[in-house]
Structure formats: structure tokens, C-alpha cells
Design a protein around this motif. Structure first.
Motif, short mmCIF file in Angstrom:
data_model
loop_
_atom_site.label_atom_id
_atom_site.label_comp_id
_atom_site.label_asym_id
_atom_site.label_seq_id
_atom_site.Cartn_x
_atom_site.Cartn_y
_atom_site.Cartn_z
N MET A 124 56.98 20.69 39.84
CA MET A 124 55.83 21.42 39.36
C MET A 124 56.03 21.70 37.87
SD MET A 124 53.99 24.77 41.01
CE MET A 124 53.62 23.89 42.50
N THR A 125 54.97 21.67 37.10
CA THR A 125 55.04 21.89 35.66
C THR A 125 54.61 23.31 35.31
OG1 THR A 125 52.77 21.21 35.24
CG2 THR A 125 54.45 19.46 35.23
N ILE A 126 54.86 23.69 34.08
CA ILE A 126 54.43 25.00 33.58
C ILE A 126 52.91 25.11 33.69
CG2 ILE A 126 54.20 26.39 31.48
CD1 ILE A 126 56.94 26.57 32.73
N LYS A 127 52.22 24.06 33.38
CA LYS A 127 50.75 24.08 33.45
C LYS A 127 50.30 24.36 34.88
CE LYS A 127 46.67 21.44 32.19
NZ LYS A 127 46.14 20.25 31.56
N GLU A 128 50.91 23.72 35.85
CA GLU A 128 50.56 23.95 37.25
C GLU A 128 50.92 25.38 37.67
OE1 GLU A 128 51.07 19.61 39.34
OE2 GLU A 128 52.90 20.64 38.68
N LEU A 129 52.08 25.84 37.25
CA LEU A 129 52.50 27.19 37.60
C LEU A 129 51.59 28.25 36.95
CD1 LEU A 129 56.36 26.78 37.28
CD2 LEU A 129 55.11 27.32 39.37
N SER A 130 51.04 27.95 35.80
CA SER A 130 50.21 28.91 35.06
C SER A 130 48.78 28.99 35.57
CB SER A 130 50.21 28.55 33.58
OG SER A 130 51.52 28.61 33.06
N GLN A 131 48.37 28.10 36.44
CA GLN A 131 46.99 28.09 36.90
C GLN A 131 46.56 29.40 37.55
OE1 GLN A 131 44.46 25.79 36.30
NE2 GLN A 131 46.08 25.32 34.85
N LEU A 132 47.45 30.05 38.28
CA LEU A 132 47.09 31.31 38.91
C LEU A 132 46.72 32.35 37.87
CD1 LEU A 132 46.80 33.01 41.48
CD2 LEU A 132 49.22 33.61 41.25
N THR A 133 47.49 32.43 36.81
CA THR A 133 47.19 33.39 35.74
C THR A 133 45.83 33.10 35.12
OG1 THR A 133 49.55 33.64 35.26
CG2 THR A 133 48.02 34.30 33.53
N TYR A 134 45.55 31.84 34.87
CA TYR A 134 44.27 31.47 34.27
C TYR A 134 43.10 31.76 35.22
CZ TYR A 134 47.31 28.97 31.02
OH TYR A 134 48.29 28.63 30.12
N LEU A 135 43.30 31.47 36.50
CA LEU A 135 42.26 31.74 37.49
C LEU A 135 41.99 33.24 37.60
CD1 LEU A 135 43.17 29.21 40.32
CD2 LEU A 135 41.06 29.23 38.96
N LYS A 136 43.05 34.05 37.59
CA LYS A 136 42.89 35.50 37.65
C LYS A 136 42.11 36.01 36.44
CE LYS A 136 47.02 36.88 40.27
NZ LYS A 136 48.32 37.57 40.14
N THR A 137 42.40 35.44 35.27
CA THR A 137 41.69 35.84 34.05
C THR A 137 40.21 35.47 34.15
OG1 THR A 137 43.70 35.57 32.74
CG2 THR A 137 41.61 35.57 31.53
N GLU A 138 39.93 34.27 34.62
CA GLU A 138 38.54 33.86 34.81
C GLU A 138 37.82 34.80 35.79
OE1 GLU A 138 37.45 29.45 34.99
OE2 GLU A 138 39.56 29.49 35.59
N LEU A 139 38.50 35.14 36.87
CA LEU A 139 37.91 36.01 37.88
C LEU A 139 37.61 37.39 37.29
CD1 LEU A 139 37.04 36.46 40.80
CD2 LEU A 139 39.43 37.02 41.34
N MET A 140 38.52 37.92 36.50
CA MET A 140 38.28 39.21 35.84
C MET A 140 37.06 39.14 34.93
SD MET A 140 41.94 41.02 34.81
CE MET A 140 41.66 40.51 33.15
N GLN A 141 36.92 38.05 34.19
CA GLN A 141 35.79 37.88 33.29
C GLN A 141 34.47 37.81 34.07
OE1 GLN A 141 37.03 34.40 31.12
NE2 GLN A 141 38.18 35.59 29.62
N GLU A 142 34.49 37.08 35.18
CA GLU A 142 33.29 36.98 36.02
C GLU A 142 32.91 38.35 36.59
OE1 GLU A 142 31.33 34.41 36.53
OE2 GLU A 142 32.53 32.72 35.84
N ARG A 143 33.90 39.10 37.04
CA ARG A 143 33.63 40.43 37.59
C ARG A 143 33.07 41.37 36.51
NH1 ARG A 143 38.96 40.91 41.44
NH2 ARG A 143 38.02 39.93 43.26
N GLN A 144 33.61 41.26 35.30
CA GLN A 144 33.11 42.08 34.20
C GLN A 144 31.66 41.73 33.89
OE1 GLN A 144 34.47 44.74 32.76
NE2 GLN A 144 32.60 44.97 31.57
N ARG A 145 31.36 40.44 33.87
CA ARG A 145 29.99 40.00 33.62
C ARG A 145 29.06 40.51 34.72
NH1 ARG A 145 25.90 39.33 30.52
NH2 ARG A 145 24.57 37.59 31.03
N LEU A 146 29.54 40.49 35.95
CA LEU A 146 28.75 41.00 37.07
C LEU A 146 28.45 42.49 36.90
CD1 LEU A 146 27.44 40.23 39.75
CD2 LEU A 146 29.63 40.70 40.87
N LYS A 147 29.44 43.27 36.47
CA LYS A 147 29.24 44.70 36.22
C LYS A 147 28.19 44.92 35.14
CE LYS A 147 33.81 46.48 37.43
NZ LYS A 147 35.03 47.11 36.90
N GLU A 148 28.28 44.13 34.07
CA GLU A 148 27.33 44.24 32.97
C GLU A 148 25.90 43.93 33.44
OE1 GLU A 148 28.89 41.59 30.02
OE2 GLU A 148 30.62 42.90 29.60
#
Length: 148
Positions: free
Chosen positions: A1-25
Motif C-alpha cells: 500500500m502507498t502513502i496515497k492509498e493510506l491517505s485516502q481516508l483523511t481526504y474522504l473525511k475532509t470532503e465529508l466535513m465540507q459537504e456537511r458544512q455546505r448542507l448546514k449553510e
């Protein structure tokens, strides 16, 4: 597994937070009640509210889908990390990629280790477990450090 593959969870969590923030707005916009002045030309508030409701529904769907992807990625990473024999390496990988800590925070949570040492533990394990492709994602003996 590569760093990029391992980092996907962090990126997905960030995207999810952004979507939730947009939903609140958008929800705040939808419930915003302002006084209506009589005698002024009408506006297309109904169309605006309809478009807003449609956008809210789309973002709710996106949040649900992204939540499923986060859960799936989390399970995938746990399975990978659980295959690691060394407990120190497992801790480093878990803190960095499951919990999303910075390298300095990982080091602070594991007594006797520096930021550099926990990075090396991670990169050496990845290099050993998967062979080292000639890329910037690993610490290579060929002189490219790749620490990020």
C-alpha cells in the motif's frame, strides 16, 4: 500500500466535513425568514426555495454516499494495519492514517519518538512490505527522501 492509498481516508473525511458544512449553510438559508414588504415587485422566491430544496437533497445524497465510502475505507485501512506484526508500526500507522494526526502529533503520542523517527518507521515499513517503486511516495535508498 502507498502513502496515497493510506491517505485516502483523511481526504474522504475532509470532503465529508465540507459537504456537511455546505448542507448546514443551505439549511440555514432555507429556514431564513425575512420580512416581506408589501407593494414591492414580486420575486421568484418559490423558484429559489425549490432550487434550494433540490440542492439540499442532492447534498444529503452526497453526504450519505461519502459516509459509506469513509466507512468502507476505514475498514480497508484497519485490515491492512492489522496485518502489521510490529506494534509500534501499527500504532504509527493507526495514529497517522486512521486518526489523521500530523507526524508531530503521532510522535507526541508515542513516548521516546521524534517526528522524524515515526515518519521513518512508516516509510521503512511500506518500503519493506511492498517493494519500493521509483516514486516520491517512499524513502528510497537511491537518494530521494520522499518524506511528506
Amino acid at each position: 500500500m502507498t502513502i496515497k492509498e493510506l491517505s485516502q481516508l483523511t481526504y474522504l473525511k475532509t470532503e465529508l466535513m465540507q459537504e456537511r458544512q455546505r448542507l448546514k449553510e443551505l439549511a440555514a438559508m432555507a429556514t431564513n425568514c425575512s420580512a416581506r414588504l408589501n407593494g414591492l415587485p414580486g420575486t421568484s422566491r418559490i423558484a429559489d426555495k425549490t432550487a434550494l430544496a433540490a440542492e439540499i437533497a442532492d447534498i444529503k445524497d452526497a453526504v450519505l454516499e461519502k459516509s459509506k465510502r469513509v466507512a468502507k475505507e476505514y475498514v480497508r485501512l484497519i485490515r491492512f494495519i492489522n496485518t502489521v506484526d510490529d506494534s509500534l508500526t501499527r500504532m504509527v500507522l493507526s495514529l497517522r492514517f486512521l486518526d489523521g494526526y500530523l507526524w508531530s502529533e503521532v510522535a507526541a503520542r508515542i513516548p521516546g519518538n521524534s517526528e522524524d523517527s515515526v515518519k521513518k518507521i512508516c516509510y521503512r515499513y511500506l518500503k519493506k512490505s511492498a517493494g519500493c517503486p521509483q516514486c516520491h511516495e517512499h524513502m528510497c535508498d537511491n537518494g530521494s527522501s520522499g518524506i511528506g
